[in-house]
Scaffold this motif. Structure first.
Motif, PDB file in Angstrom:
ATOM      1  N   ASN A   1       0.810  -1.061   0.098  1.00 21.62           N
ATOM      2  CA  ASN A   1      -0.105   0.031   0.146  1.00 21.62           C
ATOM      3  C   ASN A   1       1.005   1.298  -0.111  1.00 21.62           C
ATOM      4  O   ASN A   1       0.285   2.357  -0.422  1.00 21.62           O
ATOM      5  CB  ASN A   1      -1.032  -0.059   1.029  1.00 21.62           C
ATOM      6  N   SER A   2       1.817   1.236   0.596  1.00 22.36           N
ATOM      7  CA  SER A   2       2.794   2.592   0.841  1.00 22.36           C
ATOM      8  C   SER A   2       3.696   2.772  -0.851  1.00 22.36           C
ATOM      9  O   SER A   2       4.246   3.660  -0.847  1.00 22.36           O
ATOM     10  CB  SER A   2       3.781   2.425   1.791  1.00 22.36           C
ATOM     11  N   ALA A   3       3.698   1.668  -1.343  1.00 18.73           N
ATOM     12  CA  ALA A   3       4.385   1.647  -2.718  1.00 18.73           C
ATOM     13  C   ALA A   3       3.540   2.495  -3.590  1.00 18.73           C
ATOM     14  O   ALA A   3       2.617   1.641  -4.414  1.00 18.73           O
ATOM     15  CB  ALA A   3       4.885   0.615  -3.105  1.00 18.73           C
ATOM     16  N   GLU A   4       3.847   3.843  -4.322  1.00 17.17           N
ATOM     17  CA  GLU A   4       2.868   4.367  -4.982  1.00 17.17           C
ATOM     18  C   GLU A   4       3.667   4.735  -6.454  1.00 17.17           C
ATOM     19  O   GLU A   4       2.960   5.298  -7.160  1.00 17.17           O
ATOM     20  CB  GLU A   4       2.611   5.966  -4.272  1.00 17.17           C
ATOM     21  N   GLU A   5       4.673   4.361  -6.453  1.00 14.86           N
ATOM     22  CA  GLU A   5       5.363   4.439  -7.676  1.00 14.86           C
ATOM     23  C   GLU A   5       5.820   3.222  -8.535  1.00 14.86           C
ATOM     24  O   GLU A   5       5.635   2.233  -8.007  1.00 14.86           O
ATOM     25  CB  GLU A   5       6.717   5.288  -7.902  1.00 14.86           C
ATOM     26  N   GLN A   6       5.605   3.459 -10.166  1.00 10.89           N
ATOM     27  CA  GLN A   6       5.806   2.198 -10.869  1.00 10.89           C
ATOM     28  C   GLN A   6       7.257   1.656 -10.623  1.00 10.89           C
ATOM     29  O   GLN A   6       8.140   2.510 -10.205  1.00 10.89           O
ATOM     30  CB  GLN A   6       5.569   2.734 -12.275  1.00 10.89           C
ATOM     31  N   GLY A   7       7.549   0.335 -10.669  1.00  9.72           N
ATOM     32  CA  GLY A   7       8.691  -0.145 -10.399  1.00  9.72           C
ATOM     33  C   GLY A   7       8.767  -1.582  -9.772  1.00  9.72           C
ATOM     34  O   GLY A   7       7.494  -2.134  -9.728  1.00  9.72           O
ATOM     35  N   VAL A   8       9.586  -2.167  -9.512  1.00 10.75           N
ATOM     36  CA  VAL A   8       9.688  -3.638  -9.217  1.00 10.75           C
ATOM     37  C   VAL A   8      10.159  -3.314  -7.687  1.00 10.75           C
ATOM     38  O   VAL A   8      10.787  -2.751  -6.893  1.00 10.75           O
ATOM     39  CB  VAL A   8      10.877  -4.332  -9.793  1.00 10.75           C
ATOM     40  N   TYR A   9       9.443  -4.535  -7.036  1.00 12.79           N
ATOM     41  CA  TYR A   9       9.423  -4.497  -5.498  1.00 12.79           C
ATOM     42  C   TYR A   9       9.553  -5.956  -5.033  1.00 12.79           C
ATOM     43  O   TYR A   9       8.723  -6.675  -5.689  1.00 12.79           O
ATOM     44  CB  TYR A   9       8.004  -4.076  -4.847  1.00 12.79           C
ATOM     45  N   GLU A  10      10.270  -6.160  -4.165  1.00 14.61           N
ATOM     46  CA  GLU A  10      10.499  -7.531  -3.403  1.00 14.61           C
ATOM     47  C   GLU A  10       9.964  -7.784  -2.196  1.00 14.61           C
ATOM     48  O   GLU A  10      10.246  -6.701  -1.338  1.00 14.61           O
ATOM     49  CB  GLU A  10      12.088  -7.864  -3.374  1.00 14.61           C
ATOM     50  N   ILE A  11       9.127  -8.754  -1.918  1.00 11.71           N
ATOM     51  CA  ILE A  11       8.401  -8.680  -0.877  1.00 11.71           C
ATOM     52  C   ILE A  11       9.124  -9.854  -0.308  1.00 11.71           C
ATOM     53  O   ILE A  11       8.973 -11.227  -0.785  1.00 11.71           O
ATOM     54  CB  ILE A  11       6.787  -9.041  -0.721  1.00 11.71           C
ATOM     55  N   TYR A  12       9.800  -9.701   0.952  1.00 10.56           N
ATOM     56  CA  TYR A  12      10.581 -10.996   1.445  1.00 10.56           C
ATOM     57  C   TYR A  12      10.029 -11.375   2.728  1.00 10.56           C
ATOM     58  O   TYR A  12      10.096 -10.433   3.640  1.00 10.56           O
ATOM     59  CB  TYR A  12      12.134 -10.764   1.540  1.00 10.56           C
ATOM     60  N   SER A  13      10.112 -12.467   2.911  1.00  9.36           N
ATOM     61  CA  SER A  13       9.663 -13.157   4.378  1.00  9.36           C
ATOM     62  C   SER A  13      10.264 -14.378   4.592  1.00  9.36           C
ATOM     63  O   SER A  13      10.738 -15.124   3.651  1.00  9.36           O
ATOM     64  CB  SER A  13       8.104 -13.149   4.538  1.00  9.36           C
ATOM     65  N   LEU A  14      10.218 -14.883   5.853  1.00  2.00           N
ATOM     66  CA  LEU A  14      10.631 -16.439   5.965  1.00  2.00           C
ATOM     67  C   LEU A  14      10.087 -17.202   5.060  1.00  2.00           C
ATOM     68  O   LEU A  14      10.374 -18.276   4.729  1.00  2.00           O
ATOM     69  CB  LEU A  14      10.568 -16.572   7.379  1.00  2.00           C
ATOM     70  N   LYS A  15       8.619 -17.155   4.814  1.00  2.81           N
ATOM     71  CA  LYS A  15       8.069 -18.248   4.247  1.00  2.81           C
ATOM     72  C   LYS A  15       8.010 -18.078   2.596  1.00  2.81           C
ATOM     73  O   LYS A  15       7.760 -19.187   1.916  1.00  2.81           O
ATOM     74  CB  LYS A  15       6.392 -18.158   4.729  1.00  2.81           C
ATOM     75  N   LYS A  16       8.302 -16.950   1.834  1.00  4.23           N
ATOM     76  CA  LYS A  16       8.121 -16.687   0.641  1.00  4.23           C
ATOM     77  C   LYS A  16       9.083 -15.435   0.218  1.00  4.23           C
ATOM     78  O   LYS A  16       9.191 -14.703   1.173  1.00  4.23           O
ATOM     79  CB  LYS A  16       6.747 -16.607   0.090  1.00  4.23           C
ATOM     80  N   GLN A  17       9.357 -15.390  -1.116  1.00  5.90           N
ATOM     81  CA  GLN A  17       9.967 -14.560  -1.810  1.00  5.90           C
ATOM     82  C   GLN A  17       9.192 -13.864  -3.149  1.00  5.90           C
ATOM     83  O   GLN A  17       9.182 -14.936  -3.856  1.00  5.90           O
ATOM     84  CB  GLN A  17      11.472 -14.896  -2.101  1.00  5.90           C
ATOM     85  N   LEU A  18       8.599 -12.869  -3.166  1.00  7.69           N
ATOM     86  CA  LEU A  18       8.023 -12.402  -4.209  1.00  7.69           C
ATOM     87  C   LEU A  18       8.602 -11.314  -4.824  1.00  7.69           C
ATOM     88  O   LEU A  18       9.224 -10.393  -4.384  1.00  7.69           O
ATOM     89  CB  LEU A  18       6.473 -11.846  -3.719  1.00  7.69           C
ATOM     90  N   ILE A  19       8.519 -11.402  -6.180  1.00  8.59           N
ATOM     91  CA  ILE A  19       8.794 -10.277  -6.997  1.00  8.59           C
ATOM     92  C   ILE A  19       7.720  -9.437  -7.578  1.00  8.59           C
ATOM     93  O   ILE A  19       6.841 -10.340  -8.130  1.00  8.59           O
ATOM     94  CB  ILE A  19       9.771 -10.313  -8.173  1.00  8.59           C
ATOM     95  N   VAL A  20       7.435  -8.103  -7.291  1.00  7.66           N
ATOM     96  CA  VAL A  20       6.025  -7.584  -7.816  1.00  7.66           C
ATOM     97  C   VAL A  20       6.446  -6.306  -8.729  1.00  7.66           C
ATOM     98  O   VAL A  20       7.278  -5.728  -8.506  1.00  7.66           O
ATOM     99  CB  VAL A  20       5.151  -7.081  -6.696  1.00  7.66           C
ATOM    100  N   TYR A  21       5.839  -6.323 -10.046  1.00  8.01           N
ATOM    101  CA  TYR A  21       6.033  -5.399 -10.977  1.00  8.01           C
ATOM    102  C   TYR A  21       4.807  -4.465 -10.737  1.00  8.01           C
ATOM    103  O   TYR A  21       3.636  -4.713 -11.080  1.00  8.01           O
ATOM    104  CB  TYR A  21       6.326  -5.611 -12.357  1.00  8.01           C
ATOM    105  N   ARG A  22       4.861  -3.471 -10.109  1.00  6.83           N
ATOM    106  CA  ARG A  22       3.748  -2.453  -9.902  1.00  6.83           C
ATOM    107  C   ARG A  22       3.424  -1.635 -10.881  1.00  6.83           C
ATOM    108  O   ARG A  22       4.612  -0.694 -11.433  1.00  6.83           O
ATOM    109  CB  ARG A  22       3.991  -1.520  -8.674  1.00  6.83           C
TER     110      ARG A  22
END
Length: 123
Positions: free
Chosen positions: A39-60
């Motif tokens: 929710n705090s990511a307001e600009e276009q770009g690539v974000y990595e959501i990293y936790s102990l359970k999974k790793q996501l790459i999100v292109y917003r």
């Protein structure tokens, strides 16, 4: 004896049909928790959501979205290639990275240009 062979054959058929995917990167359906994390990511770009359970790459995608995604591993570096196209509405494109030790770092290429991504740690 025939019943036992039939049961063994059926079990083998069932097990062979239950293959786990072996792809390193797969499209991922965003959960409400992942959406709230971004929710705090307001600009276009690539974000990595990293936790102990999974790793996501999100292109917003605000103006552009993902047309194709490919990847390669060279010299212990995972490179993810995004080719983009214009969007009519903002959209997130999420990919889950399977846990593996076959790479040490991740590089992102968007339309042939290197891009840094933002890392967001999630619980």
């Amino acid at each position: 004896m025939f019943k036992k062979m039939l049961i063994v054959t059926l079990v083998l058929l069932l097990l062979s049909g239950c293959k786990k995917s072996t792809e390193l990167i797969e499209p991922y359906e965003m959960t409400n928790h992942n959406i709230e994390t971004l929710n705090s990511a307001e600009e276009q770009g690539v974000y990595e959501i990293y936790s102990l359970k999974k790793q996501l790459i999100v292109y917003r995608g605000i103006d552009n979205g993902v047309k194709t995604m490919t990847y390669s591993i060279n010299n212990n570096q995972l490179t993810i290639f995004f080719e983009t196209e214009e969007l009519s509405q903002p959209k997130d494109f999420a990919y889950k990275i399977s846990s593996t030790s076959s790479f040490d770092s991740i590089q992102i290429q968007i339309d042939g240009k290197g891009e840094a991504f933002h890392t967001i740690f999630a619980e």
